[in-house]
Design an enzyme around this catalytic site. Structure first.
Site, mmCIF file in Angstrom:
data_model
loop_
_atom_site.group_PDB
_atom_site.id
_atom_site.type_symbol
_atom_site.label_atom_id
_atom_site.label_comp_id
_atom_site.label_asym_id
_atom_site.label_seq_id
_atom_site.Cartn_x
_atom_site.Cartn_y
_atom_site.Cartn_z
ATOM 1 N N LYS A 110 -8.794 9.891 9.661
ATOM 2 C CA LYS A 110 -8.697 8.628 10.356
ATOM 3 C C LYS A 110 -9.652 8.330 11.246
ATOM 4 O O LYS A 110 -9.889 8.816 12.184
ATOM 5 C CB LYS A 110 -7.189 8.554 10.917
ATOM 6 C CG LYS A 110 -6.240 8.732 9.985
ATOM 7 C CD LYS A 110 -6.118 7.764 9.215
ATOM 8 C CE LYS A 110 -5.165 7.801 7.523
ATOM 9 N NZ LYS A 110 -5.627 7.053 6.616
ATOM 10 N N GLU B 29 -2.924 -0.301 -8.399
ATOM 11 C CA GLU B 29 -3.784 1.011 -8.235
ATOM 12 C C GLU B 29 -3.062 2.155 -8.318
ATOM 13 O O GLU B 29 -1.968 2.273 -7.878
ATOM 14 C CB GLU B 29 -4.554 0.723 -6.823
ATOM 15 C CG GLU B 29 -5.345 1.979 -6.426
ATOM 16 C CD GLU B 29 -6.083 1.515 -5.216
ATOM 17 O OE1 GLU B 29 -7.031 0.767 -5.355
ATOM 18 O OE2 GLU B 29 -5.942 2.556 -4.146
ATOM 19 N N HIS C 272 -10.196 5.144 -0.005
ATOM 20 C CA HIS C 272 -9.235 5.140 1.001
ATOM 21 C C HIS C 272 -9.569 5.669 2.204
ATOM 22 O O HIS C 272 -10.666 6.546 2.292
ATOM 23 C CB HIS C 272 -7.865 5.705 0.601
ATOM 24 C CG HIS C 272 -7.087 4.950 -0.539
ATOM 25 N ND1 HIS C 272 -5.721 4.944 -0.557
ATOM 26 C CD2 HIS C 272 -7.515 4.015 -1.357
ATOM 27 C CE1 HIS C 272 -5.213 4.254 -1.615
ATOM 28 N NE2 HIS C 272 -6.531 3.869 -2.017
ATOM 29 N N ASP D 292 0.842 -1.175 -0.045
ATOM 30 C CA ASP D 292 0.033 -0.058 -0.052
ATOM 31 C C ASP D 292 0.803 1.442 0.059
ATOM 32 O O ASP D 292 1.861 1.371 0.615
ATOM 33 C CB ASP D 292 -1.053 0.061 1.317
ATOM 34 C CG ASP D 292 -2.033 0.949 1.198
ATOM 35 O OD1 ASP D 292 -2.274 1.466 0.064
ATOM 36 O OD2 ASP D 292 -3.048 1.146 2.365
ATOM 37 N N HIS D 293 0.417 2.107 -0.780
ATOM 38 C CA HIS D 293 1.111 3.528 -0.740
ATOM 39 C C HIS D 293 2.515 3.509 -1.035
ATOM 40 O O HIS D 293 3.199 4.029 -0.198
ATOM 41 C CB HIS D 293 0.679 4.397 0.540
ATOM 42 C CG HIS D 293 -0.558 5.162 0.333
ATOM 43 N ND1 HIS D 293 -0.937 6.050 -0.304
ATOM 44 C CD2 HIS D 293 -1.936 4.625 1.133
ATOM 45 C CE1 HIS D 293 -2.232 6.382 -0.276
ATOM 46 N NE2 HIS D 293 -2.735 5.512 0.624
#
Ligand SMILES: [Zn+2]
Length: 495
Positions: free
Chosen positions: A323, A281, A356, A169-170
């Site tokens: 978050k 992605e 996300h 991820d990221h």
């Protein structure tokens, strides 16, 4: 080797000891495997087969018991690899356009809870158990292999036998590709946010033109004239609206995202060189401004022209996705944003729209599930950690008070690179047991604790893991209940 398990060998059920996890038991290729406790929170792999050579890939002891070879092996990285080879469905694989959900797990303990939620909801959702950003791995002192292996053991323990994804991820640097590809991930989230130019959002026309002229056009395999010709004046007709591309918005889009496209392509080509079976992605969700429809068109079309084959796109949607808390913004505006981006993803793709910072945004799930008709990826990262803190608060309030103090003391460092709106001043500094039990329900304390994981685990990790290991049923229950609420809104559209 079959990619699916065989029917469970009925004779193997009688071999399960008291400390075994019955749902882990699975038969494949003439062997039956299961997980059992080995005391003091430890676990071990046990398996039986008629041939000793079945277990050649494992490191452990093999004895003959009642005429059968019996393996007892430790929970190690080598044995996780051997287990993925024996139970191939545990290897991350491509998810295609199926509805999918990423369950990030900072602790490596949450996967059995995720499996429980999936089984309870029963919708055809492809799970990604192994998912962590490089930023988080750094703060948690985990390697890409740790992330993958923990998810493997958790999925095995809970008896998951359907396909799984694995999201590196990221990724922001080219070297990130090397480390995560070597570990065995199958989904790579390319995030070139450092190269997105926020100044282009409000710059005047002359500045925009200067920025576009200064782009590395040879690197983008194009020139300004061809670019302008390809987009300006174009109209994308969607079912209920159309997106008109005017010169102003097209040039602004390229000024803003142009440098990030070059960087994303460099990461993509590094991945291509490896020749692994995977999908990609493209994510700009952590940028400063919402991705406008014209920007979506330009970014996606340019990436395609340059040869990137991506399965999902994560724009920055309108409103605030902070978050661990509900969506902050106008839901009608968000619905329209989802609709236009989903329409573009159908018209220019199809590819999935990826949401996300998706945990705890309950009001948004029915909207995006419907707008995308299930061609969607939901990504959550830290919410399993936040929920796991409930188990600490419940079983060791004193430890939780110390954790809170540390989270408050280190908040300014922890909050870096996260979108938050909490006010630490509103959090009780010496909470009662009742207040401790409610810390995860209040936005201020939930966010402060949510982003404090690095410092907290560094200081209290050992004691916390002890609490979780001693109360794992409670932990799985808390996480499962939390994720059922995330998955259910997607069920009507899951495919
Ligand atoms: Zn993201």
């Amino acid at each position: 080797m079959s990619a699916r398990p065989d029917p469970l060998d009925p004779s193997a059920a009688t071999l399960l000891g008291d400390s075994a996890y019955p749902e882990s038991q699975v038969s494949v290729g003439g062997a039956t495997y299961w997980l059992e406790g080995s005391g003091a929170g430890g676990k071990r792999l046990v398996a039986v087969a008629s041939e000793e050579s079945t277990f050649d890939g494992f490191t452990g002891t093999v004895e003959t018991v009642d005429g059968k070879a019996r393996l007892v092996a430790d929970i190690t990285a080598d044995n996780a690899l051997a287990l993925r080879s024996a139970l191939p469905w545990l290897n991350p694989s491509r998810m295609g356009l199926h509805t999918s959900v990423g369950f990030g797990d900072r602790l490596g303990l949450a996967t059995p809870g995720h499996v429980r939620a999936l089984k309870a909801v029963g919708a055809p959702v492809r799970p990604v158990f192994a998912q962590q950003s490089i930023r988080e791995m750094g703060r948690c002192h985990r390697s890409p292999r740790n992330v993958l292996d923990d998810a493997t053991w958790g999925a095995f323990q809970a008896g998951w036998t359907d396909p799984v994804g694995g999201d590196a991820d990221h990724l922001e640097q080219i070297e990130d590709i090397d480390h995560t590809a070597a570990a065995g991930f199958a989904f790579f989230t390319l995030d070139p946010k450092a190269e997105v130019d926020p100044e282009a959002e409000h710059a005047d026309a002359a500045t925009i033109r200067a920025k576009v002229e200064a782009l590395d056009w040879p690197g983008l395999e194009s020139d300004l004239a061809s670019f302008t010709k390809a987009y300006v004046g174009r109209r994308i007709d969607l079912e209920h609206e159309s997106v008109e591309l005017e010169e102003e918005s097209v040039l602004r889009a390229m000024a803003k995202y142009g440098p990030s496209l070059s960087h994303a392509m460099a990461m993509y080509r590094r991945l291509e060189e490896k020749g692994i079976d995977c999908e990609v992605e493209f994510a700009v969700d952590e940028t400063d401004y919402p991705t406008k429809p014209a920007e979506h068109v330009v970014v996606v079309s340019e990436l395609k022209r340059l040869g990137m084959d991506f399965i999902s796109f994560a724009p920055r949607f309108v409103g605030r996705f902070e978050k661990g808390v509900e969506y902050i913004g106008d839901l009608d505006e968000l619905r329209r944003d989802f609709e236009v981006h989903a329409g573009l993803a159908r018209a220019l793709g199809p590819y999935k729209l990826s949401l996300h910072s998706g945990s705890d945004k309950y009001s948004t799930y029915p909207l995006i599930a419907e707008a995308t008709r299930g061609v969607v990826h939901l990504k959550t990262a830290g919410t399993s950690w936040a929920e796991a803190l409930r188990v600490i608060a419940q079983n060791d309030p004193d430890l939780m008070r110390q954790i809170l103090t540390l989270a408050l003391d280190s908040f300014e460092a922890n909050r870096k690179s996260y979108h938050l709106s909490c006010d630490p001043a509103k959090i009780p500094t010496d909470p009662t047991d009742d207040e401790v039990a409610r810390l995860m329900d209040v936005v201020d304390s939930r966010q402060v604790l949510h982003v404090g994981y690095g410092a907290i685990l560094e200081e209290f990790g050992q004691r916390m893991y002890q609490v979780w290991n001693n109360n794992e049923e409670e932990l799985y229950g808390v996480i499962a209940d939390h994720f059922v609420k995330h998955l259910e809104p997607f069920a009507p559209h899951a495919q």
